[in-house]
Design a protein around this motif. Structure first.
Motif, PDB file in Angstrom:
ATOM      1  N   LEU A  86       0.812  -1.218   0.000  1.00 26.25           N
ATOM      2  CA  LEU A  86       0.000   0.000   0.000  1.00 26.25           C
ATOM      3  C   LEU A  86       0.847   1.270   0.000  1.00 26.25           C
ATOM      4  O   LEU A  86       0.348   2.350  -0.294  1.00 26.25           O
ATOM      5  N   ASN A  87       2.119   1.146   0.341  1.00 26.90           N
ATOM      6  CA  ASN A  87       3.005   2.315   0.367  1.00 26.90           C
ATOM      7  C   ASN A  87       4.312   1.989  -0.343  1.00 26.90           C
ATOM      8  O   ASN A  87       5.408   2.280   0.160  1.00 26.90           O
ATOM      9  N   SER A  88       4.202   1.414  -1.532  1.00 28.78           N
ATOM     10  CA  SER A  88       5.399   0.971  -2.256  1.00 28.78           C
ATOM     11  C   SER A  88       6.318   2.140  -2.612  1.00 28.78           C
ATOM     12  O   SER A  88       7.539   2.037  -2.527  1.00 28.78           O
ATOM     13  N   LEU A  89       5.739   3.269  -3.016  1.00 27.74           N
ATOM     14  CA  LEU A  89       6.567   4.425  -3.362  1.00 27.74           C
ATOM     15  C   LEU A  89       7.277   4.969  -2.131  1.00 27.74           C
ATOM     16  O   LEU A  89       8.441   5.373  -2.182  1.00 27.74           O
ATOM     17  N   THR A  90       6.587   4.944  -0.999  1.00 25.89           N
ATOM     18  CA  THR A  90       7.172   5.430   0.255  1.00 25.89           C
ATOM     19  C   THR A  90       8.419   4.650   0.608  1.00 25.89           C
ATOM     20  O   THR A  90       9.474   5.225   0.896  1.00 25.89           O
ATOM     21  N   ILE A  91       8.311   3.314   0.572  1.00 25.52           N
ATOM     22  CA  ILE A  91       9.453   2.525   0.991  1.00 25.52           C
ATOM     23  C   ILE A  91      10.577   2.589  -0.031  1.00 25.52           C
ATOM     24  O   ILE A  91      11.764   2.532   0.314  1.00 25.52           O
ATOM     25  N   TYR A  92      10.228   2.735  -1.290  1.00 27.68           N
ATOM     26  CA  TYR A  92      11.255   2.845  -2.324  1.00 27.68           C
ATOM     27  C   TYR A  92      12.144   4.055  -2.067  1.00 27.68           C
ATOM     28  O   TYR A  92      13.378   3.967  -2.153  1.00 27.68           O
ATOM     29  N   PHE A  93      11.518   5.167  -1.715  1.00 28.77           N
ATOM     30  CA  PHE A  93      12.289   6.375  -1.433  1.00 28.77           C
ATOM     31  C   PHE A  93      12.902   6.358  -0.044  1.00 28.77           C
ATOM     32  O   PHE A  93      14.012   6.838   0.160  1.00 28.77           O
ATOM     33  N   ALA A  94      12.174   5.805   0.923  1.00 29.13           N
ATOM     34  CA  ALA A  94      12.666   5.807   2.295  1.00 29.13           C
ATOM     35  C   ALA A  94      13.987   5.072   2.410  1.00 29.13           C
ATOM     36  O   ALA A  94      14.893   5.494   3.136  1.00 29.13           O
ATOM     37  N   TYR A  95      14.124   3.985   1.656  1.00 23.22           N
ATOM     38  CA  TYR A  95      15.355   3.210   1.748  1.00 23.22           C
ATOM     39  C   TYR A  95      16.549   3.981   1.187  1.00 23.22           C
ATOM     40  O   TYR A  95      17.688   3.679   1.504  1.00 23.22           O
ATOM     41  N   SER A  96      16.280   4.971   0.354  1.00 28.31           N
ATOM     42  CA  SER A  96      17.357   5.776  -0.201  1.00 28.31           C
ATOM     43  C   SER A  96      17.729   6.939   0.714  1.00 28.31           C
ATOM     44  O   SER A  96      18.901   7.317   0.800  1.00 28.31           O
ATOM     45  N   PHE A  97      16.736   7.499   1.411  1.00 29.84           N
ATOM     46  CA  PHE A  97      16.968   8.725   2.172  1.00 29.84           C
ATOM     47  C   PHE A  97      17.001   8.522   3.689  1.00 29.84           C
ATOM     48  O   PHE A  97      17.334   9.446   4.422  1.00 29.84           O
ATOM     49  N   ILE A  98      16.628   7.339   4.171  1.00 32.79           N
ATOM     50  CA  ILE A  98      16.666   7.052   5.603  1.00 32.79           C
ATOM     51  C   ILE A  98      17.623   5.895   5.836  1.00 32.79           C
ATOM     52  O   ILE A  98      17.497   4.839   5.199  1.00 32.79           O
ATOM     53  N   ASP A  99      18.549   6.056   6.750  1.00 34.18           N
ATOM     54  CA  ASP A  99      19.536   5.021   7.030  1.00 34.18           C
ATOM     55  C   ASP A  99      18.974   4.069   8.089  1.00 34.18           C
ATOM     56  O   ASP A  99      19.258   4.190   9.284  1.00 34.18           O
ATOM     57  N   PHE A 100      18.181   3.110   7.659  1.00 34.70           N
ATOM     58  CA  PHE A 100      17.599   2.143   8.588  1.00 34.70           C
ATOM     59  C   PHE A 100      18.674   1.247   9.191  1.00 34.70           C
ATOM     60  O   PHE A 100      18.535   0.763  10.316  1.00 34.70           O
ATOM     61  N   GLY A 101      19.749   1.008   8.443  1.00 39.03           N
ATOM     62  CA  GLY A 101      20.834   0.195   8.964  1.00 39.03           C
ATOM     63  C   GLY A 101      21.497   0.842  10.174  1.00 39.03           C
ATOM     64  O   GLY A 101      21.820   0.161  11.153  1.00 39.03           O
ATOM     65  N   PHE A 102      21.692   2.151  10.107  1.00 39.95           N
ATOM     66  CA  PHE A 102      22.286   2.882  11.236  1.00 39.95           C
ATOM     67  C   PHE A 102      21.394   2.766  12.462  1.00 39.95           C
ATOM     68  O   PHE A 102      21.873   2.488  13.571  1.00 39.95           O
ATOM     69  N   THR A 103      20.092   2.956  12.276  1.00 36.04           N
ATOM     70  CA  THR A 103      19.157   2.867  13.392  1.00 36.04           C
ATOM     71  C   THR A 103      19.095   1.453  13.948  1.00 36.04           C
ATOM     72  O   THR A 103      19.007   1.238  15.166  1.00 36.04           O
ATOM     73  N   SER A 104      19.145   0.464  13.052  1.00 37.95           N
ATOM     74  CA  SER A 104      19.138  -0.927  13.486  1.00 37.95           C
ATOM     75  C   SER A 104      20.329  -1.220  14.387  1.00 37.95           C
ATOM     76  O   SER A 104      20.192  -1.869  15.430  1.00 37.95           O
ATOM     77  N   ARG A 105      21.486  -0.735  13.993  1.00 34.82           N
ATOM     78  CA  ARG A 105      22.684  -0.974  14.806  1.00 34.82           C
ATOM     79  C   ARG A 105      22.548  -0.302  16.166  1.00 34.82           C
ATOM     80  O   ARG A 105      22.889  -0.884  17.203  1.00 34.82           O
ATOM     81  N   LYS A 106      22.039   0.919  16.191  1.00 33.35           N
ATOM     82  CA  LYS A 106      21.874   1.655  17.443  1.00 33.35           C
ATOM     83  C   LYS A 106      20.929   0.919  18.401  1.00 33.35           C
ATOM     84  O   LYS A 106      21.144   0.876  19.614  1.00 33.35           O
ATOM     85  N   LEU A 107      19.875   0.335  17.852  1.00 34.45           N
ATOM     86  CA  LEU A 107      18.853  -0.291  18.692  1.00 34.45           C
ATOM     87  C   LEU A 107      19.180  -1.735  19.065  1.00 34.45           C
ATOM     88  O   LEU A 107      18.889  -2.171  20.193  1.00 34.45           O
ATOM     89  N   PHE A 108      19.776  -2.479  18.135  1.00 32.53           N
ATOM     90  CA  PHE A 108      19.878  -3.924  18.326  1.00 32.53           C
ATOM     91  C   PHE A 108      21.292  -4.456  18.482  1.00 32.53           C
ATOM     92  O   PHE A 108      21.462  -5.657  18.739  1.00 32.53           O
ATOM     93  N   TYR A 109      22.310  -3.618  18.354  1.00 29.20           N
ATOM     94  CA  TYR A 109      23.685  -4.129  18.380  1.00 29.20           C
ATOM     95  C   TYR A 109      23.983  -4.881  19.674  1.00 29.20           C
ATOM     96  O   TYR A 109      24.677  -5.905  19.665  1.00 29.20           O
TER      97      TYR A 109
END
Length: 388
Positions: free
Chosen positions: A326-349
């Motif tokens: 339902l939000n395919s365009l959102t996630i397509y762009f979000a993965y380019s402009f939001i560093d989810f990997g950085f946040t993942s490391r901060k939360l789960f490392y």
């Protein structure tokens, strides 16, 4: 581009998601959203996580799956090659419902053309932003013009014209003619320095055409798989998608929809494999055999999702994919402009730090994917859907 917020998940006629073809009912086909979400899943981090598992588990099946999520160097086919073609096909399926809804509301063909044309321009511009950010405004030669979003926008606009002006069999014939002409062009038109029929990385007609006529940066230097000539076979996926959408939208076909979709799937795969014996299956060139193979696969995937979700009404499992779709365009762009990997490391490392270091990237990628889905779920709960 707009962000909608409503208590009911619906889209306007010009949007790319399906509603019922019947003018008296506005019933959303959940199978289309789920299939789109499944497609986007591999783009939204699921694929990265699985690729990183290669060589770490000692399980041959896991390594095989990981290999299927990378592109071949040139000729050949893996499941990852299917991801973008499936999205183009789904765009065609959705288009039939959108245009039918528009016609039922009294919109003229001119209005529908105008809406899809504006959507095409917006997607082209968004695609250029995505492929070039940060955009080198003062170095135009470094700007890449070809993009995934631009290809979707162009294919949808052209398919709109075909759908509004041609019946089922004429659209089928038109798609096959385009694939035959593309095949003839690559084999019969000589490339300076290489001659005719050279399908190598350096000598193919697609690359020469891009180097000669496409300004800006070419993704592969010698060619761009999202360049000029490959637009023609690629749009056939969306055109064939309108055939599948028309089959699903015909109420009088209820007892035969599965058979029609299955025939389309099997025929596409068989023809694609046979054609591939002479015109190699090649995603980089978007060869005609590649288009037919992926079209056939798309028909069968659509059949499976449609039959399980919208015919048998087995839907709970599909919610996971629906949230993404339902939000395919959102996630397509979000993965380019939001560093989810950085946040993942901060939360789960702290959870995976004791594990061997080779596993850290795997769990960081998995955590990033979980964050992506939670982000999309929050948007779903808030009824926020980005549209173009």
């Amino acid at each position: 581009m707009s962000i909608s917020s409503s208590s009911e998940i619906r889209k306007d006629p010009e949007m790319g998601s399906p509603v019922s073809a019947a003018p008296t009912a506005s019933k959303r086909l959940l199978s289309i959203d789920a299939l789109r979400g499944f497609d986007m899943l591999l783009i939204a981090g699921g694929g990265t996580f699985l690729v990183l598992l290669k060589g770490k588990t000692g399980i041959g099946a896991v390594d095989w799956i990981a290999n299927q999520l990378t592109h071949p160097a040139w000729n050949g086919f893996t499941f990852y090659d299917f991801i973008f073609p499936l999205f183009l096909f789904i765009a065609g399926v959705s288009l039939t419902f959108s245009l039918n809804k528009g016609k039922s509301l009294g919109l003229s063909n001119g209005t529908l053309y105008r809406k899809t044309f504006v959507r095409m321009i917006v997607l082209i511009l968004l695609g250029m932003l995505y492929k070039n950010a940060p955009v080198p405004f003062f170095e135009p030669a470094q700007i890449r013009l070809g993009s995934v979003l631009g290809r979707i926008g162009l294919a949808t606009f052209v398919a709109t014209w075909f759908y509004l002006n041609m019946g089922f069999y004429k659209r089928l014939a038109s798609g096959m003619v385009i694939l035959l002409l593309y095949y003839a062009a690559l084999y019969l038109i000589p490339v300076p320095g290489y001659g005719a029929g050279d399908l190598s990385f350096e000598g193919n007609l697609v690359g020469w055409f891009d180097r000669t006529f496409l300004p800006g940066r070419l993704h592969q230097v010698t060619y761009d798989e999202l360049g000029i000539l490959t637009q023609f076979p690629a749009l056939c996926l969306t055109l064939f998608g309108t055939l599948a959408g028309e089959v699903i939208g015909k109420a009088w076909l209820d007892k035969r929809k599965g058979s029609y979709l299955a025939i389309g799937g099997i025929a596409g795969i068989v023809l694609g494999l046979l054609w591939g014996l002479h015109f190699p299956i090649n995603k980089h060139l978007w060869s005609s055999s590649f288009i037919l193979l992926t079209t056939g696969m798309a028909f069968l995937f659509l059949l499976a999702f449609y039959w399980v979700i919208d015919v048998w009404k087995i839907r709970k499992w599909a919610f996971f994919f629906q949230v993404i779709g339902l939000n395919s365009l959102t996630i397509y762009f979000a993965y380019s402009f939001i560093d989810f990997g950085f946040t993942s490391r901060k939360l789960f490392y702290g959870l995976y730090a004791p594990l061997p270091e080779e596993w850290h990237a795997v769990f960081q990628a998995f955590g990033a994917f979980l964050l992506v889905w939670v982000f999309l779920y929050i948007l779903y709960r808030l009824k926020l859907f980005v549209k173009v």
